[in-house]
Design a protein around this motif. Structure first.
Motif, PDB file in Angstrom:
ATOM      1  N   GLU A   6      21.152  19.575  40.474  1.00  0.00           N
ATOM      2  CA  GLU A   6      20.993  19.998  39.082  1.00  0.00           C
ATOM      3  C   GLU A   6      21.870  19.161  38.168  1.00  0.00           C
ATOM      4  O   GLU A   6      21.464  18.750  37.096  1.00  0.00           O
ATOM      5  N   SER A   7      23.115  18.933  38.611  1.00  0.00           N
ATOM      6  CA  SER A   7      23.990  18.062  37.825  1.00  0.00           C
ATOM      7  C   SER A   7      24.225  16.790  38.642  1.00  0.00           C
ATOM      8  O   SER A   7      23.778  16.683  39.782  1.00  0.00           O
ATOM      9  N   THR A   8      24.955  15.858  38.054  1.00  0.00           N
ATOM     10  CA  THR A   8      25.196  14.588  38.740  1.00  0.00           C
ATOM     11  C   THR A   8      25.876  14.842  40.084  1.00  0.00           C
ATOM     12  O   THR A   8      26.899  15.511  40.152  1.00  0.00           O
ATOM     13  N   SER A   9      25.283  14.322  41.143  1.00  0.00           N
ATOM     14  CA  SER A   9      25.812  14.559  42.482  1.00  0.00           C
ATOM     15  C   SER A   9      26.271  13.252  43.114  1.00  0.00           C
ATOM     16  O   SER A   9      25.740  12.180  42.799  1.00  0.00           O
ATOM     17  N   ASN A  10      27.240  13.390  44.019  1.00  0.00           N
ATOM     18  CA  ASN A  10      27.645  12.259  44.858  1.00  0.00           C
ATOM     19  C   ASN A  10      26.940  12.396  46.194  1.00  0.00           C
ATOM     20  O   ASN A  10      27.092  13.416  46.873  1.00  0.00           O
ATOM     21  N   ILE A  11      26.161  11.379  46.542  1.00  0.00           N
ATOM     22  CA  ILE A  11      25.280  11.497  47.707  1.00  0.00           C
ATOM     23  C   ILE A  11      25.470  10.302  48.637  1.00  0.00           C
ATOM     24  O   ILE A  11      25.445   9.149  48.197  1.00  0.00           O
ATOM     25  N   GLY A  32      20.218   9.529  37.888  1.00  0.00           N
ATOM     26  CA  GLY A  32      21.609   9.551  37.424  1.00  0.00           C
ATOM     27  C   GLY A  32      22.651   9.889  38.475  1.00  0.00           C
ATOM     28  O   GLY A  32      23.831  10.037  38.142  1.00  0.00           O
ATOM     29  N   HIS A  33      22.253  10.020  39.734  1.00  0.00           N
ATOM     30  CA  HIS A  33      23.234  10.392  40.764  1.00  0.00           C
ATOM     31  C   HIS A  33      24.043   9.176  41.222  1.00  0.00           C
ATOM     32  O   HIS A  33      23.640   8.030  41.021  1.00  0.00           O
ATOM     33  N   GLN A 135      32.082  23.960  45.126  1.00  0.00           N
ATOM     34  CA  GLN A 135      30.846  23.241  44.773  1.00  0.00           C
ATOM     35  C   GLN A 135      29.845  23.310  45.919  1.00  0.00           C
ATOM     36  O   GLN A 135      30.241  23.413  47.073  1.00  0.00           O
ATOM     37  N   PRO A 136      28.527  23.209  45.604  1.00  0.00           N
ATOM     38  CA  PRO A 136      27.526  23.234  46.686  1.00  0.00           C
ATOM     39  C   PRO A 136      27.566  21.966  47.518  1.00  0.00           C
ATOM     40  O   PRO A 136      27.903  20.890  47.017  1.00  0.00           O
ATOM     41  N   ALA A 137      27.248  22.109  48.787  1.00  0.00           N
ATOM     42  CA  ALA A 137      27.225  20.950  49.690  1.00  0.00           C
ATOM     43  C   ALA A 137      26.011  21.070  50.608  1.00  0.00           C
ATOM     44  O   ALA A 137      25.750  22.137  51.153  1.00  0.00           O
ATOM     45  N   THR A 138      25.305  19.978  50.748  1.00  0.00           N
ATOM     46  CA  THR A 138      24.046  20.006  51.510  1.00  0.00           C
ATOM     47  C   THR A 138      23.989  18.851  52.498  1.00  0.00           C
ATOM     48  O   THR A 138      24.300  17.707  52.148  1.00  0.00           O
TER      49      THR A 138
END
Ligand SMILES: NC(=O)c1ccc[n+]([C@@H]2O[C@H](COP(=O)([O-])OP(=O)(O)OC[C@H]3O[C@@H](n4cnc5c(N)ncnc54)[C@H](OP(=O)(O)O)[C@@H]3O)[C@@H](O)[C@H]2O)c1
Length: 266
Positions: A6-11, A32-33, A135-138
């Motif tokens: 949903e917001s900028t994520s670090n992947i 934008g990630h 924070q969420p983590a997947t």
């Protein structure tokens, strides 16, 4: 309602140097990630970095190497809190039963199962640090729908993806209490350098961009199982639900047909 992406994520994405991984990386960076991209080919990773130099970090490593992976653990940390790890690096080697070679089985298992498991050595501590900050983590594991039916020549590949899916589902059970989601992606045939080597018809083949779109959409929706294209995966599920005797007859007939075609073409 999902908060994933949903917001900028670090992947972190492995197998980002071609095919599905590269297409997913391109789609995510467009949204934008921030990405850490892994593969063995530095040049391909550098080409990706050129898309958004301040938001993409190449971290070259062979995912089957424990020490090589430890060597890039710092990149995951330096990039900020890790919100998602997409473990996609994989291979597909088919067996020629007339010339049985156990290396084919070993190569599939080493890259697809052991390589993915090794990635968790560095992904899991990073995801746990993120959860500890609220924070969420997947964790996303790219498997395949190929193992849902016993296709001839796929002894090694199918076994590796069956094992990988079990690994992912078992992780899902253990990590649920920590608040880390585990997503399994099960594609049908996708046009990539991996499938360009195939010498047999690939029903319902989709492009890597199409596959990436479906994966990113599924992640945004909060799905824990992402399988596509539906017509192919439903067909496989229906076949896989038949009595074993019938499955065996259909599989043997498909194998005979494909050997005949190979002999005619080769
Ligand atoms: N294409 C399909 O039809 C299909 C269907 C179902 C599932 N899948 C799965 O989707 C994933 C991606 O496949 P793809 O079709 O996109 O294939 P691909 O174009 O050949 O890409 C494979 C990626 O994995 C990386 N890789 C392979 N071995 C590695 C290793 N030991 N260490 C680090 N990176 C490694 C490759 O990078 P380097 O070469 O730079 O190392 C490349 O970036 C695989 O897990 C595959 O099983 C594909």
């Amino acid at each position: 309602m999902s908060v994933r992406l949903e917001s900028t994520s670090n992947i972190w994405i492995t197998g980002a140097s071609s095919g599905i991984g590269e297409a997913v990386a391109r789609a995510l960076v467009e949204q934008g990630h921030n990405l850490i991209v892994t593969g063995r080919r530095q040049e391909a990773l550098d080409n990706l970095k050129a898309l958004a130099p301040d938001r993409i970090t190449p971290a070259r490593a062979d995912t089957t190497g424990k020490e090589e992976l430890q060597g890039i653990a710092g990149s995951l940390e330096a990039h900020g809190d890790l919100n998602m790890a997409i473990l996609n690096a994989g291979t597909c080697e088919y067996l020629d039963i007339a010339d049985y070679d156990s290396d084919v089985i070993s190569n599939n298992i080493t890259t697809n199962v052991v390589g993915t498991a090794r990635c968790l050595d560095i992904a899991l501590p990073a995801l746990r640090r993120t959860v500890a900050k609220g924070q969420p983590a997947t964790l996303v594991i790219v498997s395949s729908s190929a193992w849902w039916f016993p296709f001839g020549r796929a002894e090694g590949y199918g076994a590796s993806k069956a094992a990988l899916t079990y690994f992912a589902h078992s992780l899902r059970a253990d990590l649920a209490q920590e608040g880390i989601d585990v997503v399994v992606v099960s594609p049908g045939f996708v046009k990539t350098p991996l499938t360009d080597r195939n010498d047999f018809p690939m029903p319902f083949l989709v492009s890597a961009e199409d596959a990436a779109g479906r994966i990113v959409k599924g992640l945004r929706k909060g799905s824990n199982e992402i399988a596509f294209p539906k017509r192919f995966t439903w067909m496989l599920k229906a076949l896989g639900a038949l009595p074993q005797g019938l499955i065996d007859r259909i599989a043997a007939s498909m194998s005979r047909q494909s050997r005949k075609e190979q002999e005619t073409n080769g």
